[in-house]
Design a protein around this motif. Structure first.
Motif, PDB file in Angstrom:
ATOM      1  N   GLN A 444     -12.338   3.881  -1.772  1.00 12.56           N
ATOM      2  CA  GLN A 444     -11.245   3.049  -1.284  1.00 12.56           C
ATOM      3  C   GLN A 444     -11.379   1.590  -1.716  1.00 12.56           C
ATOM      4  OE1 GLN A 444     -10.854   3.519   2.949  1.00 12.56           O
ATOM      5  NE2 GLN A 444     -10.087   5.615   2.807  1.00 12.56           N
ATOM      6  N   ASP A 445     -12.582   1.167  -2.061  1.00 16.44           N
ATOM      7  CA  ASP A 445     -12.768  -0.212  -2.521  1.00 16.44           C
ATOM      8  C   ASP A 445     -12.421  -0.388  -3.991  1.00 16.44           C
ATOM      9  OD1 ASP A 445     -14.925   1.398  -3.271  1.00 16.44           O
ATOM     10  OD2 ASP A 445     -16.312  -0.308  -3.363  1.00 16.44           O
ATOM     11  N   LYS A 446     -12.059   0.729  -4.661  1.00 16.43           N
ATOM     12  CA  LYS A 446     -11.755   0.678  -6.092  1.00 16.43           C
ATOM     13  C   LYS A 446     -10.314   1.047  -6.413  1.00 16.43           C
ATOM     14  CE  LYS A 446     -16.505   1.844  -7.483  1.00 16.43           C
ATOM     15  NZ  LYS A 446     -17.051   1.946  -6.109  1.00 16.43           N
ATOM     16  N   ILE A 447      -9.616   1.678  -5.484  1.00 22.21           N
ATOM     17  CA  ILE A 447      -8.234   2.094  -5.721  1.00 22.21           C
ATOM     18  C   ILE A 447      -7.364   1.633  -4.563  1.00 22.21           C
ATOM     19  CG2 ILE A 447      -9.017   4.101  -7.041  1.00 22.21           C
ATOM     20  CD1 ILE A 447      -8.294   5.856  -4.674  1.00 22.21           C
ATOM     21  N   TYR A 448      -6.048   1.626  -4.751  1.00 22.71           N
ATOM     22  CA  TYR A 448      -5.109   1.076  -3.776  1.00 22.71           C
ATOM     23  C   TYR A 448      -4.336   2.190  -3.075  1.00 22.71           C
ATOM     24  CZ  TYR A 448      -5.867  -3.461  -6.005  1.00 22.71           C
ATOM     25  OH  TYR A 448      -6.425  -4.609  -6.491  1.00 22.71           O
ATOM     26  N   TYR A 449      -4.000   1.921  -1.808  1.00 19.97           N
ATOM     27  CA  TYR A 449      -3.168   2.838  -1.049  1.00 19.97           C
ATOM     28  C   TYR A 449      -1.793   2.214  -0.847  1.00 19.97           C
ATOM     29  CZ  TYR A 449      -1.656   6.007   2.688  1.00 19.97           C
ATOM     30  OH  TYR A 449      -0.967   6.933   3.455  1.00 19.97           O
ATOM     31  N   LEU A 450      -0.762   2.927  -1.238  1.00 14.22           N
ATOM     32  CA  LEU A 450       0.620   2.475  -1.062  1.00 14.22           C
ATOM     33  C   LEU A 450       1.149   3.066   0.241  1.00 14.22           C
ATOM     34  CD1 LEU A 450       1.874   2.960  -4.735  1.00 14.22           C
ATOM     35  CD2 LEU A 450       1.268   0.802  -3.611  1.00 14.22           C
ATOM     36  N   ASP A 451       1.094   2.264   1.286  1.00 15.08           N
ATOM     37  CA  ASP A 451       1.485   2.714   2.617  1.00 15.08           C
ATOM     38  C   ASP A 451       2.951   2.356   2.845  1.00 15.08           C
ATOM     39  OD1 ASP A 451       1.827   3.295   5.281  1.00 15.08           O
ATOM     40  OD2 ASP A 451      -0.067   2.398   5.923  1.00 15.08           O
ATOM     41  N   PHE A 452       3.827   3.347   2.654  1.00 15.26           N
ATOM     42  CA  PHE A 452       5.263   3.133   2.811  1.00 15.26           C
ATOM     43  C   PHE A 452       5.808   3.782   4.080  1.00 15.26           C
ATOM     44  CE2 PHE A 452       5.154   2.877  -2.025  1.00 15.26           C
ATOM     45  CZ  PHE A 452       5.058   1.489  -2.003  1.00 15.26           C
ATOM     46  N   TRP A 453       4.910   4.213   4.957  1.00 16.19           N
ATOM     47  CA  TRP A 453       5.353   4.842   6.197  1.00 16.19           C
ATOM     48  C   TRP A 453       6.146   3.852   7.055  1.00 16.19           C
ATOM     49  CZ3 TRP A 453       5.842   9.675   7.541  1.00 16.19           C
ATOM     50  CH2 TRP A 453       6.093   9.986   8.874  1.00 16.19           C
ATOM     51  N   ASP A 454       5.552   2.659   7.263  1.00 14.03           N
ATOM     52  CA  ASP A 454       6.237   1.650   8.072  1.00 14.03           C
ATOM     53  C   ASP A 454       7.590   1.278   7.476  1.00 14.03           C
ATOM     54  OD1 ASP A 454       3.774   1.679   9.332  1.00 14.03           O
ATOM     55  OD2 ASP A 454       3.785  -0.479   9.706  1.00 14.03           O
ATOM     56  N   MET A 455       7.627   1.144   6.159  1.00 17.42           N
ATOM     57  CA  MET A 455       8.849   0.757   5.473  1.00 17.42           C
ATOM     58  C   MET A 455       9.967   1.763   5.735  1.00 17.42           C
ATOM     59  SD  MET A 455       9.507   0.344   1.353  1.00 17.42           S
ATOM     60  CE  MET A 455       8.355  -1.000   1.105  1.00 17.42           C
ATOM     61  N   SER A 456       9.651   3.043   5.654  1.00 16.86           N
ATOM     62  CA  SER A 456      10.681   4.076   5.797  1.00 16.86           C
ATOM     63  C   SER A 456      11.056   4.314   7.257  1.00 16.86           C
ATOM     64  CB  SER A 456      10.228   5.380   5.125  1.00 16.86           C
ATOM     65  OG  SER A 456       8.936   5.759   5.568  1.00 16.86           O
ATOM     66  N   VAL A 457      10.094   4.169   8.178  1.00 18.14           N
ATOM     67  CA  VAL A 457      10.407   4.321   9.600  1.00 18.14           C
ATOM     68  C   VAL A 457      11.292   3.166  10.077  1.00 18.14           C
ATOM     69  CG1 VAL A 457       9.445   4.240  11.933  1.00 18.14           C
ATOM     70  CG2 VAL A 457       8.389   5.694  10.211  1.00 18.14           C
ATOM     71  N   ALA A 458      10.875   1.933   9.761  1.00 20.54           N
ATOM     72  CA  ALA A 458      11.608   0.761  10.233  1.00 20.54           C
ATOM     73  C   ALA A 458      13.039   0.736   9.715  1.00 20.54           C
ATOM     74  CB  ALA A 458      10.876  -0.512   9.807  1.00 20.54           C
TER      75      ALA A 458
END
Length: 485
Positions: A444-458
Motif C-alpha cells: 500500500q505504500d507503493k501503489i494508490y487506492y482510488l476510493d470513489f465510494w464517497d463520491m458515488s454515495v454523496a
C-alpha cells in the motif's frame, strides 16, 4: 467450517455443500456480516429460515431521522450527529440491527454533497456522523439501502450454489456449434462431465459443461445472461424497487457558517500512496460538482477529455494521441465477465495479471486495476483468488519498473438495480473494499487506492456505470495524484 470450532457456537451446523471449493469458510463469515475491519460484527445465520413478512421489514416511510445535540448553526469542519430510528411496515420500532443504513448531506444550489458514516447499535437505532465541509444551508438525509432479510436471502442463494448470473461457452468446429454452461466451480447443474479450462483461463479456476460432440479444446467464445432467481415470491419482494434504496422521508435542514470551504494545502501529487488507503469518511466532497479531496488539493486544471467515447466496449482497445505522445489502453478483466446479449471471443478477456506481466522492464506506464460488478454474482472467495494472483504481478512489476504507477480502483455506489439483480452495492461494496485493502496491504505504500465510494454515495449515483460527471471527476482525481499542474 470445521466441526471443532470452539470460539463461537452457532445455533445450527450447516451441512457442507459440494461446491465448497468455491463457497469457503471465508464466504460463510463475510456473507453473514461476520467480518468487518477485522472484527466479527453480526451473524445473520441466527435468523435461520424464518418466513418473510414484507410488512415486518424496515420501512423508510415510517422511520425517522433527528438531530442529536442540535446547534443553532454549525461551522465548516463541525460534525453533525443524527439518529435514525427504523420502523417496520406496521409502524412499529425494530429491535434488531443488520439493516444497511446510509447518511449524507447535500446542497443542490451549490452543487455540493458529502457522505457520512453510520454506526449500527444492533437495536433498530443507528447513529450517523457527517462532517460539514462548505458554508451554506445543507440538508441531512438518510436511506435504508437494504434490509437485513434481503442480506440473508443473498447469503442463502450463494451458499446453496445457485447462479445469480450465467455464463455460456461456445464450442465451434467450422460450421458446427455447441453451447454449454460455465462457472468457476466444476459443479455445474445438468452436466456429469465438465471441461477444466483453468489453464486456458490463465491459471484461474474456470469450468464449462462438456459438449456432446465437440472437444474442450474447441472453446472459442463466451456470453452471459441472468437466469430466474432461485427464491420464493416473498423473498423476491425484498429486492423490488420499493424495498431497496428507500430514502427516509424526514430530512433535516441546517445552517453552516464559515468564510471558505474545507481545504488542505498539500498537493495531491505529493501525498504518500499509503494515505489513499487509510482515509476515513469523508474522503472528499463535491462543490460546484467538482470533487475536492479531504487529504490534499488537486492542482490539475479541469481538462479531462471523454476518452471512453473512443474505446469500443468490451473488446480490448487502444487510443493514441500523437500530438501529446501518449496512448490509453483499455481491456476487460478475465472471467467472470458478463456481457449480456452477445458472445465475445476469448481474447477479449485476458487476465489482468497477464496484462501486467507483459509490461516491459523500466516502463513508466500508469496501470489502473478494477474488479467489481462482475464478481458480485459469486461468493467473495473468487474475487480474493483473482486479487491475490494480481498482487503477485504488481509486486513483480514494481521491481522491474520502479517508475510505473499502479492504481487500484475501488467499488462505487449506484441506486438502480434493475439490470444487476443481487448487486446491492452497500453490501458488496463493503465486502470488496475489505478484500482489496487486505490483499494489497503489503504494498500500500507503493501503489494508490482510488476510493470513489464517497463520491458515488454523496452524489446519489443512479446507474450501474457512473454518469459522465462522476467519470470526469474520477479521471481528474487519478491525474491529480500524478501531475503537478
Amino acid at each position: 467450517m470445521s466441526t471443532d470450532d470452539t470460539d463461537v457456537v452457532f445455533p445450527e451446523r450447516l451441512q457442507r455443500l459440494k461446491h465448497e471449493d468455491l463457497f469457503t469458510e471465508f464466504d460463510d463469515n463475510v456473507l453473514n456480516g461476520l467480518y468487518e475491519d477485522g472484527e466479527y460484527v453480526i451473524d445473520y445465520r441466527f435468523d435461520g429460515d424464518r418466513s418473510i413478512n414484507e410488512l415486518a421489514i424496515a420501512n423508510a416511510s415510517y422511520s425517522g431521522l433527528k438531530l442529536v445535540n442540535p446547534k443553532p448553526y454549525y461551522k465548516v469542519g463541525d460534525v453533525i450527529l443524527v439518529s435514525v430510528e427504523l420502523l417496520n411496515g406496521y409502524n412499529k420500532r425494530l429491535l434488531r440491527g443488520g439493516d444497511r443504513v446510509r447518511v449524507w448531506i447535500k446542497e443542490v444550489r451549490q452543487g455540493a454533497c458529502a457522505m457520512g458514516y453510520v454506526v449500527d447499535h444492533r437495536n433498530g437505532s443507528y447513529s450517523g456522523f457527517v462532517r460539514v465541509l462548505w458554508p451554506g444551508r445543507v440538508e441531512v438525509l438518510a436511506a435504508v439501502v437494504l434490509s437485513r432479510e434481503a442480506v440473508r436471502v443473498l447469503y442463502k442463494i450463494h451458499r446453496e450454489g445457485h447462479l445469480v448470473r450465467q455464463l455460456f461457452a461456445i464450442f465451434q468446429r467450422r460450421f458446427m456449434y455447441e453451447m454449454t454452461l460455465c462457472g468457476p466451480s466444476p459443479f455445474l447443474a445438468g452436466y456429469s462431465r465438465v471441461c477444466n479450462l483453468t489453464r486456458r483461463h490463465y491459471g484461474l479456476p474456470w469450468y464449462c459443461g462438456h459438449p456432446e460432440v465437440l472437444t474442450c479444446a474447441e472453446w472459442t467464445r463466451i456470453g452471459g445472461s441472468q437466469p430466474p432467481w432461485p427464491m420464493l415470491e416473498e423473498e423476491r419482494k425484498l429486492f423490488e424497487r420499493h424495498n431497496v434504496q428507500q430514502n427516509v422521508r424526514s430530512y433535516i435542514t441546517t445552517e453552516v457558517h464559515g468564510r471558505d470551504p474545507f481545504t488542505v494545502q498539500t498537493p495531491c501529487n505529493q501525498i504518500p500512496a499509503l494515505v489513499t488507503w487509510r482515509q476515513t469518511p469523508p474522503v472528499g466532497y463535491f462543490l460546484n460538482w467538482k470533487w475536492r479531496s479531504t487529504a490534499c488539493t488537486n492542482t490539475l486544471p479541469d481538462t479531462v477529455r471523454s476518452w471512453d467515447l473512443c474505446l469500443p466496449w468490451p473488446l480490448p482497445s487502444t487510443l493514441y494521441n500523437s500530438a501529446y505522445n501518449y496512448a490509453v489502453f483499455w481491456g476487460s478483466h478475465e472471467l467472470p465477465f458478463t456481457n449480456s446479449g452477445e458472445f465475445t471471443p476469448l481474447e477479449a478477456h485476458k487476465a489482468t495479471h497477464v496484462y501486467i506481466d507483459e509490461l516491459p522492464r523500466g516502463n513508466r506506464d500508469i496501470v489502473i486495476i478494477h474488479f467489481y460488478l462482475h464478481f458480485t454474482a459469486y461468493p467473495p472467495t473468487l474475487l480474493r483468488t483473482h486479487v491475490r494472483r494480481t498482487v503477485q504481478s504488481v509486486k513483480a512489476l514494481l521491481k522491474r519498473a520502479p517508475q510505473a504507477k499502479v492504481f487500484v480502483k475501488g467499488p462505487h455506489s449506484f441506486r438502480i438495480t434493475t439490470y444487476a439483480r443481487g448487486v446491492i452495492e452497500d453490501y458488496w461494496g463493503t465486502i470488496h473494499q475489505q478484500i482489496l485493502k487486505k490483499e494489497f496491504e503489503e504494498i500500500q505504500d507503493k501503489i494508490y487506492y482510488l476510493d470513489f465510494w464517497d463520491m458515488s454515495v454523496a452524489s446519489e449515483n443512479n446507474d450501474v456505470h457512473p454518469n459522465m460527471t462522476l467519470v470526469g471527476q474520477m479521471w481528474q482525481t487519478l491525474l491529480g495524484y500524478i501531475c503537478p499542474n
